[in-house]
Design a protein around this motif. Structure first.
Motif, PDB file in Angstrom:
ATOM      1  N   HIS A  54       0.829  -1.214   0.000  1.00 16.56           N
ATOM      2  CA  HIS A  54       0.000   0.000   0.000  1.00 16.56           C
ATOM      3  C   HIS A  54       0.859   1.257   0.000  1.00 16.56           C
ATOM      4  CE1 HIS A  54       0.757  -1.306   4.115  1.00 16.56           C
ATOM      5  NE2 HIS A  54       0.660  -0.052   4.516  1.00 16.56           N
ATOM      6  N   HIS A  58       1.074   4.017  -2.966  1.00 15.28           N
ATOM      7  CA  HIS A  58       0.807   5.423  -2.650  1.00 15.28           C
ATOM      8  C   HIS A  58       1.928   6.306  -3.209  1.00 15.28           C
ATOM      9  CE1 HIS A  58      -0.810   8.828  -0.651  1.00 15.28           C
ATOM     10  NE2 HIS A  58       0.203   8.971   0.183  1.00 15.28           N
ATOM     11  N   HIS A  61       1.556   6.555  -6.851  1.00 17.12           N
ATOM     12  CA  HIS A  61       0.403   7.422  -7.193  1.00 17.12           C
ATOM     13  C   HIS A  61       0.832   8.901  -7.123  1.00 17.12           C
ATOM     14  CE1 HIS A  61      -3.189   9.799  -6.643  1.00 17.12           C
ATOM     15  NE2 HIS A  61      -2.808  10.077  -5.407  1.00 17.12           N
ATOM     16  N   SER A  84      -6.436   5.540  -5.572  1.00 19.72           N
ATOM     17  CA  SER A  84      -5.741   6.043  -4.378  1.00 19.72           C
ATOM     18  C   SER A  84      -6.399   7.231  -3.714  1.00 19.72           C
ATOM     19  CB  SER A  84      -4.305   6.435  -4.752  1.00 19.72           C
ATOM     20  OG  SER A  84      -3.643   5.337  -5.327  1.00 19.72           O
ATOM     21  N   ASN A 403      -6.784   1.378  -2.715  1.00 19.58           N
ATOM     22  CA  ASN A 403      -5.847   1.604  -1.623  1.00 19.58           C
ATOM     23  C   ASN A 403      -6.563   2.323  -0.458  1.00 19.58           C
ATOM     24  OD1 ASN A 403      -3.681   2.080   0.043  1.00 19.58           O
ATOM     25  ND2 ASN A 403      -2.297   2.732  -1.599  1.00 19.58           N
ATOM     26  N   ALA A 406      -4.409   4.616   1.636  1.00 19.31           N
ATOM     27  CA  ALA A 406      -4.136   5.949   1.070  1.00 19.31           C
ATOM     28  C   ALA A 406      -5.402   6.805   1.109  1.00 19.31           C
ATOM     29  CB  ALA A 406      -3.642   5.805  -0.368  1.00 19.31           C
TER      30      ALA A 406
END
Ligand code: HEM
Length: 511
Positions: A54, A58, A61, A84, A403, A406
């Protein structure tokens, strides 16, 4: 260890073939895809993943994702859409939930669930729908969950008694796991004591087999099967199923002999499934439309419910305790609320009706799940049709990671997202109306849409009863020399995401 060597060899041998196949596939996708980081042949973006998936997702992203919260990755052979932000999650759940409501095929999960006959790993289809309905409408219905109140009260009291017996900073993780394991196995099969211990061992074995990168994440089906066969993994799957069989068959036979009736106080998940089977057999007179609650399906569902419920809940409990000791003012407020509601009673005499009225406790649980969702990227979904998401064309058979970790920290949705501040969920707080039951897409620790966790009603009182017992019964101190700011809130990887360093606390009995 040796099977990793074989796996590595197979990976190299098949790399060229797979890379070519992948690129042939790619050329067929004409539409505009979401952005991706630069990738490597064969691995795609796998090399960019750390064990804390995760967090890697993140970071990627932030670097490469769209403002709308989308990112496309190639994880081995799985094309994967990553969501995200809360606005991207809202869009996905509102407009594309059905398209992404299936699951990717993972051999280990398939095998250990008697051929995906459970809920969690079943692909979208009639069998999944009927399993899910059996779970939501019968096994986990509000009435059934309420019927386990005595089990929860007894196990929470046993947890408090266990803690009372330990003065030092002992193995809290083990105690919390023991508590959730006992509640869940008693609710699922009526089993307790040594049986629960055996289940714990079986769950541990199964978890180790489905965790981490699998051969079929990288290789085409046939090649992956060869690798599993050569490395002995296939045999391990078979052995694990034999162990489950040995464990569950006598329990099932016992349940069939006892035939508890609807409404019996002791009716557990397995009783309910066996009763549903009998009712279906009568109704359909043999016409089961290809779906029946066969022995294999009942066992698969029982394993599913126990696996889905146990560790998620115990990990969440440990995070809640960690955040409470790291935030003494929150701990003090929670203690104050519980003491006020208890009105002089000991922890073990507090009822679930009284717990249901504890607003600060509910806020603490929400805040814990926001920052520490036990399954930070939920369970991977997969699309069954092509979909146009925010103008991007997402082909069919794309995996989806939401996610939740996030999203729970999305600065567009939360004020001071890194702060543990349950007050945000109280009247007047910025998230007073936000809940985790699937309609507020900034808080999705249980997912949302068709695949939302059907066990929320079961999980919440299990969490809250334990917290009430632990907080009302004891003052919690950190080991000598440690201050609240020293509590290590970093994470360890796994199927669920526990604290990296197991929590060590010293309980001081209040009475
Ligand atoms: C704190 C505790 C729990 C957390 C954080 C949690 C979280 C989740 C998550 C994230 C999913 C996947 C959602 C998705 O795919 O989008 C899920 C699915 C599931 N959970 Fe839970 N869960 C918890 C407790 C439970 C309990 C107590 C049960 C049952 C007694 C349960 C049964 C299931 C099942 C059967 C599924 C599969 C649903 C499907 O694929 O349709 N969970 N859970």
């Amino acid at each position: 260890m040796y099977h990793y060597v074989f796996l590595a060899a197979a990976v190299v041998l098949l790399a060229v073939v797979t890379y070519n196949a992948k690129n042939r596939g790619r050329r067929r996708i004409d539409g505009k895809l979401p952005p991706s980081p630069p990738s490597l042949p064969f691995l795609g973006h796998l090399h960019l993943m750390s064990p804390l998936l995760h967090r890697s997702l993140h970071d990627l992203h932030l670097r490469y994702g769209t403002d709308g919260g989308l990112l496309l990755l190639q994880l081995g052979r799985r094309r994967t859409l990553v969501v995200s932000t809360s606005s991207a999650a809202a869009d996905l759940y509102r407009r594309h939930d059905l398209a992404f409501a299936s699951r990717p095929h993972v051999a280990a999960a398939h095998k250990l669930s008697y051929g995906s006959r459970n809920i969690s790993f079943a692909p979208l289809g009639d069998a999944w729908r009927r399993n899910r309905k059996a779970a939501s409408a019968h096994v986990l219905s509000p009435r059934r969950v309420a019927s386990f109140a005595t089990v929860r009260a007894a196990e929470a009291a046993a947890l408090v008694a266990d803690v009372r017996g330990r003065a030092a900073a002992a193995k809290w993780r083990g105690l919390l796991y023991g508590y959730t394991n006992a509640v869940v196995t008693r609710a699922a099969t009526g089993a307790a004591g040594t049986t629960a211990e055996k289940l714990k061992q079986l769950l541990g074995n199964a978890t180790s087999l489905v965790a981490g990168v699998q051969a079929d994440d990288l290789l085409p089906d046939v090649a992956a099967r060869v690798v599993r066969w050569v490395t002995g993994l296939e045999k391990k799957f078979d052995d694990t199923i034999v162990e489950w069989e040995k464990f569950l068959s006598p329990i099932m036979a016992d349940h069939m002999a006892k035939k508890r009736k609807e409404g019996d106080e002791e009716e557990n998940f397995m009783d309910v499934l066996l009763r549903l089977r009998e009712e279906e057999e009568k109704e359909e007179e043999g016409n089961t439309n290809g779906f029946e609650l066969s022995d294999a399906r009942v066992k698969s569902l029982i394993i599913d419910l126990i696996s889905a419920a146990t560790e998620t809940t115990s990990v969440t409990l440990e995070w809640a305790m960690a955040e409470l000791v790291a935030n003494p003012s929150v701990m003090a407020k929670l203690q104050e609320e519980i003491t006020r509601s208890a009105n002089g009673k000991p922890a073990t005499a507090i009822t679930e009706t009284e717990v249901a009225a504890m607003d600060y406790l509910h806020a603490v649980v929400k805040e814990t799940l926001r920052l520490h969702p036990a399954a930070p990227i939920l369970v991977p979904h997969q699309s069954t049709t092509a979909a146009i998401v925010q103008g991007y064309e997402i082909p069919s058979k794309t995996s989806l990671f939401i996610n939740a970790w996030a999203i729970g920290r999305d600065p567009a949705a939360w004020d001071s997202p890194e702060e543990f501040r349950p007050e945000r969920f109280l009247p007047g707080g910025e998230a007073a109306a936000v809940d985790f039951r699937g309609s507020d897409y900034q808080l999705v620790p249980f997912g949302a849409g068709r695949r939302i966790c059907p066990g929320i009603n079961f999980a919440v009182p299990v969490l809250e009863m334990a917290l009430v017992g632990l907080i009302h019964g004891f003052d919690w101190e950190l080991p000598a020399g440690m201050a609240a700011a020293d509590v290590d809130l970093s994470e360890a990887p796994g199927l669920t995401t526990p604290l990296r360093v197991p929590l060590r606390l010293v309980p001081k009995c209040k009475t």
